[in-house]
Enzyme design. Structure first.
Site, short mmCIF file in Angstrom:
data_model
loop_
_atom_site.label_atom_id
_atom_site.label_comp_id
_atom_site.label_asym_id
_atom_site.label_seq_id
_atom_site.Cartn_x
_atom_site.Cartn_y
_atom_site.Cartn_z
N THR A 1 -17.32 -4.37 9.06
CA THR A 1 -17.13 -4.31 10.73
C THR A 1 -18.01 -3.01 11.27
O THR A 1 -18.39 -2.95 12.26
CB THR A 1 -15.65 -4.06 10.91
OG1 THR A 1 -14.94 -5.56 10.39
CG2 THR A 1 -15.09 -3.84 12.56
N TYR B 1 -15.86 -11.74 16.66
CA TYR B 1 -16.95 -10.42 16.24
C TYR B 1 -17.54 -11.07 14.80
O TYR B 1 -16.85 -11.84 13.90
CB TYR B 1 -16.33 -9.22 16.23
CG TYR B 1 -15.57 -8.74 15.01
CD1 TYR B 1 -14.42 -8.97 14.73
CD2 TYR B 1 -16.58 -8.27 13.76
CE1 TYR B 1 -13.84 -8.62 13.47
CE2 TYR B 1 -15.88 -7.74 12.81
CZ TYR B 1 -14.41 -8.03 12.63
OH TYR B 1 -13.82 -7.52 11.53
N THR C 1 -13.85 -3.08 5.33
CA THR C 1 -12.56 -2.69 4.96
C THR C 1 -11.61 -3.58 4.10
O THR C 1 -10.90 -2.86 3.29
CB THR C 1 -11.81 -1.95 6.15
OG1 THR C 1 -11.37 -3.25 6.92
CG2 THR C 1 -12.37 -0.97 6.63
N ASP C 2 -12.06 -4.97 3.96
CA ASP C 2 -11.02 -5.97 3.50
C ASP C 2 -10.98 -5.73 2.10
O ASP C 2 -10.14 -5.80 1.50
CB ASP C 2 -11.53 -7.30 3.82
CG ASP C 2 -11.41 -7.87 5.29
OD1 ASP C 2 -10.60 -6.87 5.85
OD2 ASP C 2 -11.95 -8.64 5.65
N LYS D 1 -5.75 -0.95 1.60
CA LYS D 1 -5.65 -1.51 3.04
C LYS D 1 -4.20 -2.08 3.15
O LYS D 1 -3.72 -2.84 2.67
CB LYS D 1 -6.99 -2.52 3.32
CG LYS D 1 -6.78 -2.85 4.67
CD LYS D 1 -8.00 -3.60 5.22
CE LYS D 1 -7.94 -4.03 6.64
NZ LYS D 1 -9.05 -4.74 7.12
N GLU E 1 12.32 -5.06 -16.63
CA GLU E 1 12.64 -6.40 -16.41
C GLU E 1 12.30 -7.47 -17.15
O GLU E 1 13.06 -8.61 -17.50
CB GLU E 1 12.67 -6.80 -14.87
CG GLU E 1 13.64 -6.24 -13.89
CD GLU E 1 13.34 -6.75 -12.44
OE1 GLU E 1 13.66 -7.82 -12.31
OE2 GLU E 1 13.25 -6.01 -11.45
#
Ligand code: ASP
Length: 355
Positions: free
Chosen positions: A39, A52, A118-119, A191, A312
């Protein structure tokens, strides 16, 4: 009257002074920008949310958009790829790692800044954190708003990223992520929000520091093993072992795990509920996979916390590895690199404790 030797020494001294001045005019840190898209290089036709396109602008466009960069570093730029980071792949990681290692090995490069979507930024950052062989700064930057948006965040993130990479305090800290005036360690950052500017958080150990208009302040040290002290290397590596993530949920079955094993995966990461748990059928399928030689790592879908051994779930009996502090997407990265060294769950567990 001045005698001859002192005149000569004055001339020599003033010559030296001019040389030092000339040298200091070039003394800005030399930072190499590597662009991958995202982006930060994205364009949007209007101010509506839709439509976009990530990776629309070139590295030259990004540099020219922030003329102040020239006052803090001597920059050169290079386009590695121009993609949305949802399309990040092993092939691009290997290319990027090779180029970063090559550049940082050059005496005329003081640091590298990578622009990235950023993903999957946290995955690329952690991958590089394990395979870059240098103490020189490597900083990743991106943005949440496209370059054409009102109040785009990319230019300031890029400025801050270059300033951090140019700063002596950034050395030896592994790969850093700089966004929204914050500095994060590659191992810790995630993120956490789909659209907001303050999306990056380091929930377990906290952020590395902050950066205010190019002035960084570090608050904490990173976990010791990374970059120059990491034992992992991808030099000469053409492909990474295939590792898939399974997301746990109510009523989860085991049949998709069985088919992943049949399709030849080398490792599976469980994005488990709570403390890295799953339904009985899913755990049974995972244990069957582990006994067939597929490495199985238990992590958590909760976003933070520590998944430790035998709390667990009985890892010893089922043949599992516990991810400790790594979220599923980072556990996948470490497992891929770990599997290039060993398939032994005990040794793999050691990596998850150390890295
Ligand atoms: N989809 C974009 C990417 O990761 C989102 C972003 O950059 O923020 O490339």
């Amino acid at each position: 009257m001045m005698n001859c030797p002192s005149l000569i020494s004055r001339v020599i001294l003033s010559g030296l002074f001019v040389l030092v001045l000339a040298g200091s005019a070039h003394a800005l840190p030399r930072i190499q920008l590597l662009a991958t898209g995202g982006t930060i290089a994205g364009a949007q036709a209007d101010t509506k949310q839709s439509g976009y396109k990530a990776g629309s602008f070139s590295i030259e466009y990004l540099i020219n958009a922030v003329p102040q960069l020239k006052t803090i570093a001597e920059l050169s730029g290079e386009q590695i790829v121009n993609i949305g980071s949802q399309d990040m792949s092993d092939a691009v990681w290997l290319k990027l790692a090779g180029r970063v290692n090559q550049l940082l090995g050059q005496p005329d490069v003081d640091g590298v800044v990578i622009t990235h979507g950023t993903d999957t930024m946290e995955e690329t950052a952690y991958f590089l954190n394990l395979v870059v062989k240098s103490d020189k700064p490597v900083v990743m930057v991106g943005s949440m708003r496209p370059a054409t948006a009102i109040s785009a965040d990319g230019p300031m993130n890029l400025y801050n990223g270059v300033a951090v990479a140019a700063h002596p305090d950034a050395r030896g800290r592994g790969v850093l992520v700089v966004l929204n005036d914050e500095i994060h360690y590659a191992r810790e950052v995630q993120k956490q929000n789909s659209t907001q500017l303050d999306t990056f958080k380091s929930l377990n150990r906290g952020r590395a520091g902050v950066v205010n208009t190019g002035a960084p302040v570090f608050f904490s040290k990173p976990v010791p093993r990374h970059t120059a002290s990491s034992e992992f290397s991808v030099e000469g590596v053409a492909a990474l072992p295939r590792v898939e993530i399974f997301y746990a949920h109510a009523n989860m079955g085991g049949e998709f795990i069985d088919s992943a094993v049949k399709s030849g995966v080398k490792g599976i990461v469980l994005a488990g509920v709570g403390d890295g748990n799953a339904t009985t059928p899913a755990l049974e399928a995972l244990s069957k996979a582990a006994k067939a030689g597929v490495a199985v790592v238990r992590s958590t879908r909760t976003g933070s916390g520590v998944v430790a051994r035998n709390v667990e779930v009985n890892d010893d009996r089922m043949g599992f590895v516990a991810s400790m502090e790594l979220n599923p997407q980072k556990a996948r990265v470490l497992l891929m690199l770990g599997l290039m060294k060993t398939g032994d769950p005990k040794q793999l567990q050691g990596f998850f404790v150390e890295y």
